[in-house]
Design an enzyme around this catalytic site. Sequence first.
Site, PDB file in Angstrom:
ATOM      1  N   HIS A 228       0.832  -1.207   0.000  1.00 22.06           N
ATOM      2  CA  HIS A 228       0.000   0.000   0.000  1.00 22.06           C
ATOM      3  C   HIS A 228       0.866   1.257   0.000  1.00 22.06           C
ATOM      4  O   HIS A 228       0.577   2.233  -0.709  1.00 22.06           O
ATOM      5  CB  HIS A 228      -0.915   0.012   1.233  1.00 22.06           C
ATOM      6  CG  HIS A 228      -2.085  -0.900   1.135  1.00 22.06           C
ATOM      7  ND1 HIS A 228      -1.960  -2.275   1.102  1.00 22.06           N
ATOM      8  CD2 HIS A 228      -3.427  -0.639   1.067  1.00 22.06           C
ATOM      9  CE1 HIS A 228      -3.165  -2.822   1.024  1.00 22.06           C
ATOM     10  NE2 HIS A 228      -4.068  -1.863   0.989  1.00 22.06           N
ATOM     11  N   HIS A 271       0.316  -2.732   8.937  1.00 26.67           N
ATOM     12  CA  HIS A 271       1.745  -2.975   8.740  1.00 26.67           C
ATOM     13  C   HIS A 271       2.504  -2.382   9.915  1.00 26.67           C
ATOM     14  O   HIS A 271       2.028  -1.456  10.586  1.00 26.67           O
ATOM     15  CB  HIS A 271       2.247  -2.328   7.441  1.00 26.67           C
ATOM     16  CG  HIS A 271       1.994  -3.133   6.212  1.00 26.67           C
ATOM     17  ND1 HIS A 271       2.790  -4.187   5.830  1.00 26.67           N
ATOM     18  CD2 HIS A 271       1.021  -3.039   5.274  1.00 26.67           C
ATOM     19  CE1 HIS A 271       2.330  -4.698   4.698  1.00 26.67           C
ATOM     20  NE2 HIS A 271       1.249  -4.026   4.347  1.00 26.67           N
ATOM     21  N   ASP A 275       7.742  -1.269   7.929  1.00 30.41           N
ATOM     22  CA  ASP A 275       7.249  -1.628   6.595  1.00 30.41           C
ATOM     23  C   ASP A 275       6.951  -0.376   5.773  1.00 30.41           C
ATOM     24  O   ASP A 275       7.242  -0.320   4.573  1.00 30.41           O
ATOM     25  CB  ASP A 275       5.971  -2.469   6.704  1.00 30.41           C
ATOM     26  CG  ASP A 275       6.182  -3.753   7.480  1.00 30.41           C
ATOM     27  OD1 ASP A 275       7.348  -4.132   7.680  1.00 30.41           O
ATOM     28  OD2 ASP A 275       5.184  -4.369   7.884  1.00 30.41           O
TER      29      ASP A 275
END
Length: 365
Positions: A228, A271, A275
């Site tokens: 994302h 996350h 990340d």
Amino acid sequence: MISYPFFSLSPPGLVPPPMAVPPVEMYSGSFWNRMRKPLPLRTQVIRFTVVFVIVSFILAVALQITHERMPDPKVTKPLPDLGFELLTKVPGMYVLADCCIGFLNILSVFTAFKLYLLHRHCVGSGEPELPCNIPGVSRFFLSVWLCKENCRIELRNVHTIAWIRFITSYALLLLFRSVVIVMTSLPAPDDLCQDPPKIENPVKNVILTVLTAGGGSIHCGDLMYSGHTVILTLHLMFHWIYGAMVHWSFRPVVTVVAIFGYYCIVASRFHYTDDVLVAIYLTIATFIAVGHNADGAPWQLQLFIRWLPCCGANSREMTEDSQPVMVAFKSEELDEMNGVLEGRQKKHGGVGDGEALMFKCGAYV
């Protein structure tokens, strides 16, 4: 100060004409010199898009493997994370992150279309027309937008080069992510993966992953690094460079949306903070490394698509329409032209949009 015998008009400044060396001399000789000969831009668009689809399937398989290898949430607890300690947990915020990505997808398509209109105006094609003229709508979508203060890139083929840069950067990042998520399995921090469902049909799950960009499939444990965040940052870089050419407001708007998307990812525990940070750094570095070039992608990346037996020609047809014609000036003539432009700017408060756009396309006639 280096003095050249003649100059050409180019958006970054005054540089020697790049076509001073004939293409035959430039790429003749050794095998590697021939391999460095750029492919046609249309061929690159098609083939790199095919490569992106292949990489998407590779990532889907990697997600399948990662899901099976993920540590048991009942045994292994989530890792300590400073971002989790600073930001209050808000379940379901990942949905807003998806909304941010959807908004940026639409805005990027709109920007790419405006870049195409700039290209058409640069080559003298004019503005397209709708079959039925709707007041206001036709002007908004089909008019040429140009922010002269942020335009430092040659306008011819800018839409094609921007797409090549975007899709190659995305493919490289997804391919590297496929390797990273398989190598190390981390405990999932989000609630959805605390009781991960069993995948009954792996093939169907892989296909759904590709078709829905991961939204309609089952996968847990794909943590390092955030997919994302990759697409959010890609849109951010795309609009920071190309969106600003269309309108100045694209930079601040996309920056705010991207930062809010990062917050949603961490706040929802979708996350780890690492990340997100690693994905931001890798995406920015990759996008800068690929760069904007009139030949499209770097020649090293073009080597990977030369072997494809379909989807476009491997050599450029040197035609009168496709060959740029350089406008060269002696230094005295250039000084005189600059004086005329400065005089017009002082007298009339600036030059017209047509003249400004002409000088952005000044390397072509």
